[in-house]
Design an enzyme around this catalytic site. Sequence first.
Site, PDB file in Angstrom:
ATOM      1  N   ARG A  39       0.855  -1.142   0.072  1.00 12.09           N
ATOM      2  CA  ARG A  39      -0.025   0.161  -0.116  1.00 12.09           C
ATOM      3  C   ARG A  39       0.678   1.148   0.025  1.00 12.09           C
ATOM      4  O   ARG A  39       0.465   2.246  -0.346  1.00 12.09           O
ATOM      5  CB  ARG A  39      -0.946  -0.071   1.209  1.00 12.09           C
ATOM      6  CG  ARG A  39      -2.139   0.834   1.300  1.00 12.09           C
ATOM      7  CD  ARG A  39      -2.930   0.555   2.415  1.00 12.09           C
ATOM      8  NE  ARG A  39      -3.828  -0.412   2.290  1.00 12.09           N
ATOM      9  CZ  ARG A  39      -5.053  -0.614   1.608  1.00 12.09           C
ATOM     10  NH1 ARG A  39      -5.374   0.556   0.893  1.00 12.09           N
ATOM     11  NH2 ARG A  39      -5.496  -1.758   1.520  1.00 12.09           N
ATOM     12  N   ASP A 117      -9.301   3.613  -6.679  1.00  8.80           N
ATOM     13  CA  ASP A 117      -9.747   3.219  -5.559  1.00  8.80           C
ATOM     14  C   ASP A 117      -9.774   1.354  -5.815  1.00  8.80           C
ATOM     15  O   ASP A 117     -10.650   0.820  -5.164  1.00  8.80           O
ATOM     16  CB  ASP A 117     -11.232   3.671  -5.429  1.00  8.80           C
ATOM     17  CG  ASP A 117     -11.679   3.457  -4.043  1.00  8.80           C
ATOM     18  OD1 ASP A 117     -10.943   3.223  -3.022  1.00  8.80           O
ATOM     19  OD2 ASP A 117     -12.818   3.758  -3.773  1.00  8.80           O
ATOM     20  N   CYS A 174      -8.626  26.141  12.390  1.00 11.35           N
ATOM     21  CA  CYS A 174      -9.877  25.563  12.258  1.00 11.35           C
ATOM     22  C   CYS A 174     -10.204  24.039  12.784  1.00 11.35           C
ATOM     23  O   CYS A 174      -9.195  23.522  12.763  1.00 11.35           O
ATOM     24  CB  CYS A 174     -10.071  25.788  10.834  1.00 11.35           C
ATOM     25  SG  CYS A 174     -11.913  25.030  10.305  1.00 11.35           S
ATOM     26  N   CYS A 181     -18.816  16.719  13.087  1.00  7.05           N
ATOM     27  CA  CYS A 181     -19.283  15.336  13.218  1.00  7.05           C
ATOM     28  C   CYS A 181     -20.106  14.731  14.008  1.00  7.05           C
ATOM     29  O   CYS A 181     -20.106  14.713  15.135  1.00  7.05           O
ATOM     30  CB  CYS A 181     -17.991  14.426  13.221  1.00  7.05           C
ATOM     31  SG  CYS A 181     -17.838  12.766  12.858  1.00  7.05           S
ATOM     32  N   LYS A 206     -21.506  -4.413   6.925  1.00  4.63           N
ATOM     33  CA  LYS A 206     -22.348  -5.171   6.351  1.00  4.63           C
ATOM     34  C   LYS A 206     -23.616  -5.589   7.384  1.00  4.63           C
ATOM     35  O   LYS A 206     -24.645  -5.798   6.917  1.00  4.63           O
ATOM     36  CB  LYS A 206     -21.624  -6.346   5.952  1.00  4.63           C
ATOM     37  CG  LYS A 206     -20.784  -6.319   4.856  1.00  4.63           C
ATOM     38  CD  LYS A 206     -21.147  -5.746   3.570  1.00  4.63           C
ATOM     39  CE  LYS A 206     -19.822  -5.047   2.654  1.00  4.63           C
ATOM     40  NZ  LYS A 206     -20.067  -4.026   2.260  1.00  4.63           N
ATOM     41  N   ASP A 225     -21.664  14.119   4.453  1.00  2.00           N
ATOM     42  CA  ASP A 225     -20.856  14.955   3.836  1.00  2.00           C
ATOM     43  C   ASP A 225     -20.609  16.188   5.244  1.00  2.00           C
ATOM     44  O   ASP A 225     -19.861  17.124   4.577  1.00  2.00           O
ATOM     45  CB  ASP A 225     -21.592  15.708   2.692  1.00  2.00           C
ATOM     46  CG  ASP A 225     -21.502  14.693   1.388  1.00  2.00           C
ATOM     47  OD1 ASP A 225     -20.716  13.585   1.464  1.00  2.00           O
ATOM     48  OD2 ASP A 225     -22.004  15.081   0.490  1.00  2.00           O
TER      49      ASP A 225
HETATM   50  S1  SF4 Z   1     -12.960  22.239   8.333  1.00  4.27           S
HETATM   51 FE1  SF4 Z   1     -11.418  20.549   8.667  1.00  4.27          FE
HETATM   52  S2  SF4 Z   1     -10.688  20.133   6.886  1.00  4.27           S
HETATM   53 FE2  SF4 Z   1     -11.635  21.816   6.542  1.00  4.27          FE
HETATM   54  S3  SF4 Z   1     -10.089  23.735   7.121  1.00  4.27           S
HETATM   55 FE3  SF4 Z   1     -11.273  23.336   8.983  1.00  4.27          FE
HETATM   56  S4  SF4 Z   1      -9.868  21.770  10.020  1.00  4.27           S
HETATM   57 FE4  SF4 Z   1      -9.497  21.829   7.688  1.00  4.27          FE
END
Ligand code: SF4
Length: 329
Positions: A39, A117, A174, A181, A206, A225
């Site tokens: 890999r 992929d 950031c 999430c 699965k 997303d």
């Molecule tokens: S959202 Fe996540 S990937 Fe996008 S700039 Fe901010 S820390 Fe980076």
Amino acid sequence: MRVADAHADMSSVEAELSAWLDKGFHGDMDYMAKHGTKRTRPAELVPGVLRVISVRMNYTPPAAKEGWSVLHDGNKAFISRYAVGRDYHKVLRARLQKLADTISGMIGPFNYRVFTDSAPVMEVEWAKKSGLGWRGKHTLLLSREGGSYFFLGEMYTDLPLPVDDPVGSYCGSCTRCIDICPTQAIIGPYQLDARRCISYLTIELKGSIPEALRPLIGNRVYGCDDCQLVCPWNKYAKITQEADFAVRNGLDDVSLVELFQWSKEEFESKLAGSPIRRIGYEQWLRNIAVGLGNAPSSPAVIEALQARSHDPSPLVREHVQWALQQHDK
Ligand code: SF4
């Protein structure tokens, strides 16, 4: 298109991959643990390789319904924007082949192998090494010119092409993707516990989805997303010019109930050529059942679930039962 040295030092990447696997963060994705150093060491996969050419292809479809508006409507099904059109594997592979044909038309036959992929290739790492972008804290590749809504592909070749320089990282302080999430799958910058990631739970897994995570999945029935939607760099994402990635069957803005009513034949025919089809009808119904369990209670939602309470699949029945319980609380 950018080029990396196929013999570049990947020891730190190997150590990170090994630590990630040791923690079991790959879940049921056994293929991530297979292939050893193939890999990370291209020459073990393709003897004689000198360069890795990385390419990217934008996938944001034109005229797709804005993602947050679908996510905030509990009766709708959210499908990751990369999956609302045709499967990208063939499209990207054909483009890479065209690139190889163009090169051989200019310089004559040369050795190469293309990947989409499709083999043990550390595609984000090679894209990063070649300067196609940097790895964002969500672990996806980011580009200042195109955000993160693109597919990656690679060509391994023995052509001694000049190598490109990597670019810097522009995430700065950031943490938006980590904070947003829904399942806290990004456990720290650049660290993903795939077992909690909604893309893994709805596509790769699965079996039964862990109950504790089901309410957090919301109406996401194929992928997620959120970490990309919230990323400031995606204001630079480009709309795709590729007709194959255009929305099909209204999958950008469709109701959970409608999708749950599809027969197996409809699933097979409507999703022919779609990446979604690879998860199969049973897993598809499982995912939508979770979405319906999280939907606002209504007679239509409950009727749709009840209609499948005797589904021949134990997996579907179990998720339908859970979903009905959510409306019984
Ligand atoms: S959202 Fe996540 S990937 Fe996008 S700039 Fe901010 S820390 Fe980076």
